[in-house]
Design a protein around this motif. Structure first.
Motif, PDB file in Angstrom:
ATOM      1  N   HIS A  37       0.835  -1.203   0.000  1.00 54.69           N
ATOM      2  CA  HIS A  37       0.000   0.000   0.000  1.00 54.69           C
ATOM      3  C   HIS A  37       0.871   1.254   0.000  1.00 54.69           C
ATOM      4  N   TYR A  38       0.492   2.199  -0.846  1.00 54.97           N
ATOM      5  CA  TYR A  38       1.235   3.450  -0.998  1.00 54.97           C
ATOM      6  C   TYR A  38       0.249   4.610  -0.945  1.00 54.97           C
ATOM      7  N   LYS A  39       0.705   5.773  -0.506  1.00 51.22           N
ATOM      8  CA  LYS A  39      -0.158   6.957  -0.491  1.00 51.22           C
ATOM      9  C   LYS A  39      -0.535   7.351  -1.907  1.00 51.22           C
ATOM     10  N   PHE A  40       0.438   7.361  -2.808  1.00 50.09           N
ATOM     11  CA  PHE A  40       0.226   7.746  -4.202  1.00 50.09           C
ATOM     12  C   PHE A  40       0.866   6.704  -5.098  1.00 50.09           C
ATOM     13  N   GLY A  41       0.235   6.384  -6.211  1.00 52.07           N
ATOM     14  CA  GLY A  41       0.821   5.505  -7.205  1.00 52.07           C
ATOM     15  C   GLY A  41       0.772   4.042  -6.819  1.00 52.07           C
ATOM     16  N   ASN A  42       1.505   3.243  -7.587  1.00 55.78           N
ATOM     17  CA  ASN A  42       1.554   1.814  -7.348  1.00 55.78           C
ATOM     18  C   ASN A  42       3.006   1.345  -7.296  1.00 55.78           C
ATOM     19  N   ARG A  43       3.193   0.049  -7.125  1.00 54.46           N
ATOM     20  CA  ARG A  43       4.530  -0.515  -6.963  1.00 54.46           C
ATOM     21  C   ARG A  43       5.417  -0.226  -8.178  1.00 54.46           C
ATOM     22  N   VAL A  59      14.157   9.609  -1.828  1.00 58.73           N
ATOM     23  CA  VAL A  59      13.661  10.588  -0.857  1.00 58.73           C
ATOM     24  C   VAL A  59      12.182  10.868  -1.108  1.00 58.73           C
ATOM     25  N   ALA A  60      11.794  11.009  -2.376  1.00 57.86           N
ATOM     26  CA  ALA A  60      10.381  11.240  -2.712  1.00 57.86           C
ATOM     27  C   ALA A  60       9.522  10.068  -2.266  1.00 57.86           C
ATOM     28  N   TYR A  61      10.020   8.851  -2.420  1.00 61.06           N
ATOM     29  CA  TYR A  61       9.244   7.687  -1.968  1.00 61.06           C
ATOM     30  C   TYR A  61       9.005   7.749  -0.461  1.00 61.06           C
ATOM     31  N   PHE A  62      10.056   8.000   0.309  1.00 63.21           N
ATOM     32  CA  PHE A  62       9.893   8.017   1.760  1.00 63.21           C
ATOM     33  C   PHE A  62       9.020   9.179   2.230  1.00 63.21           C
ATOM     34  N   VAL A  63       9.010  10.290   1.505  1.00 65.31           N
ATOM     35  CA  VAL A  63       8.198  11.444   1.906  1.00 65.31           C
ATOM     36  C   VAL A  63       6.764  11.314   1.405  1.00 65.31           C
ATOM     37  N   PHE A  64       6.581  10.937   0.129  1.00 59.50           N
ATOM     38  CA  PHE A  64       5.253  10.976  -0.485  1.00 59.50           C
ATOM     39  C   PHE A  64       4.612   9.607  -0.721  1.00 59.50           C
ATOM     40  N   GLY A  65       5.383   8.562  -0.894  1.00 58.91           N
ATOM     41  CA  GLY A  65       4.817   7.292  -1.304  1.00 58.91           C
ATOM     42  C   GLY A  65       4.543   6.320  -0.195  1.00 58.91           C
ATOM     43  N   ARG A  66       5.367   6.313   0.805  1.00 61.38           N
ATOM     44  CA  ARG A  66       5.255   5.323   1.870  1.00 61.38           C
ATOM     45  C   ARG A  66       4.032   5.600   2.711  1.00 61.38           C
ATOM     46  N   GLU A  67       3.201   4.574   2.852  1.00 64.39           N
ATOM     47  CA  GLU A  67       2.028   4.701   3.704  1.00 64.39           C
ATOM     48  C   GLU A  67       2.417   4.370   5.133  1.00 64.39           C
TER      49      GLU A  67
END
Length: 69
Positions: A37-43, A59-67
């Motif tokens: 599960h992600y906040k935005f987008g898919n795997r 860095v973008a993944y840890f800030v914006f993507g990680r739920e």
């Protein structure tokens, strides 16, 4: 001045940056592959961003993507 001389001159600065980038990208990639599960987008999106957008991608993944779990 030879290309190898220039590389040898900047290697003490570049090597730590390269190692930090690889560690950050590897950590983000492992996290992307282990979680569903992600906040935005898919795997697939996050794998591409983490691998191909260098330091900004992980860095973008840890800030914006990680739920938050």
């Amino acid at each position: 001045m030879n290309t190898f001389d220039v590389l040898r001159e900047y290697l003490p600065v570049l090597l730590p940056l390269i190692l930090i980038e690889l560690g950050l990208a590897l950590t983000a990639l492992i996290h992307v592959l282990r979680h569903r599960h992600y906040k935005f987008g898919n795997r697939a999106l996050w794998v591409i961003v983490v691998l191909f957008v260098q330091i900004i991608g992980p860095v973008a993944y840890f800030v914006f993507g990680r739920e938050e779990s």
